[in-house]
Design a protein around this motif. Structure first.
Motif, short mmCIF file in Angstrom:
data_model
loop_
_atom_site.label_atom_id
_atom_site.label_comp_id
_atom_site.label_asym_id
_atom_site.label_seq_id
_atom_site.Cartn_x
_atom_site.Cartn_y
_atom_site.Cartn_z
N ARG A 71 0.83 -1.21 0.00
CA ARG A 71 0.00 0.00 0.00
C ARG A 71 0.86 1.26 0.00
N GLU A 74 2.36 1.75 -3.39
CA GLU A 74 1.37 2.28 -4.33
C GLU A 74 1.13 3.77 -4.09
N GLN A 166 -6.36 4.30 -1.33
CA GLN A 166 -5.23 3.65 -0.67
C GLN A 166 -5.04 4.16 0.75
N ASN A 169 -7.25 2.42 3.06
CA ASN A 169 -7.04 0.97 3.11
C ASN A 169 -6.13 0.59 4.28
#
Length: 249
Positions: A71, A74, A166, A169
């Motif tokens: 994560r 990203e 993201q 998340n």
């Protein structure tokens, strides 16, 4: 505002104190606890429970830790993409008259500073909407350049959406509950196992407990984006502001 202040305080503790400092704090604490807590000799049934619990703890935390690392990677990619998009937008503003160019560049800079201030998914929302509104309402002889800026802002919205997805998340509450249970049981068994009076074994036990605790702490820092690796992802946006949009990393 109160909630934001509390978040800033928590973030300050997580970002300013290095993991290496936490390591030595935990090691000293567990070394003292290891010496102070009387050991117990467990039967085979209790040791089996300990083995099963330890396996479940490792089996459960490993993929969650891996997912949080992915994560952050990203998020690095998304922020770099947005930084490049903003750099390109400001670069095209060079074609505009100085007064109009400086006004728009100042609005872009204001958005970037707002995003860097709190580093949250909602940061800079108002400033970004102001940019879009300005472009939509503009009517003048530089319409083509402003329309191109508007197209860039709309295209960049995909980066902002991906960042929000993201950023949200994180590790869920039920996952934290399960890990807390497995971690507590594992730690409790380790600290209560009878290892005699050997200093070496007490050091090993303290190191083992410290390692288990550091895994949880690293996961917390990754989940809250306060890990050093997460802080580095803001470098491209910082470089934009520091160089007045002349350079992007």
């Amino acid at each position: 505002m109160l909630m934001l202040t509390r978040w800033e305080m928590q973030k300050l503790l997580l970002t300013k104190i290095r993991l290496s400092t936490y390591f030595w704090i935990f090691f000293v604490v567990f070394a003292l606890v290891s010496v102070a807590v009387p050991g117990h000799t467990f039967d085979s049934g209790a040791l089996t429970l300990f083995s099963v619990n330890s396996f479940l703890y490792g089996f459960y935390i490993a993929p969650i830790l891996g997912a949080q690392k992915a994560r952050i990677e990203e998020l690095h990619r998304i922020i770099r993409g947005e930084s490049n998009a903003l750099f390109s937008m400001v670069l095209h503003l060079k074609k505009l008259p100085p007064e109009l160019r400086n006004e728009l560049q100042a609005m872009v800079a204001q958005y970037v500073r707002a995003k860097l201030k709190y580093k949250l998914a909602v940061s800079g929302e108002k400033e970004y909407e102001a940019l879009i509104t300005y472009c939509i309402e503009y009517k003048g002889k530089h319409q083509a350049e402003i329309d191109k800026l508007l197209d860039g802002l709309i295209a960049n919205q995909q980066n902002r959406t991906n960042f929000s997805m993201q950023a949200d998340n994180k590790v869920f509450a039920n996952e934290w509950h399960i890990m807390a249970i497995l971690f507590s049981i594992t730690l409790g068994f380790i600290l209560n196992i009878n290892i005699g009076h050997s200093a070496i074994f007490h050091i090993v036990r303290a190191l083992l407990c410290t390692g288990l605790t550091m895994l949880i702490l690293i996961l917390i820092k990754l989940s809250t984006m306060t890990h050093k690796k997460a802080n580095m992802m803001w470098a491209p946006l910082k470089k934009l502001v520091e160089t007045n949009f002349y350079r992007v990393d």
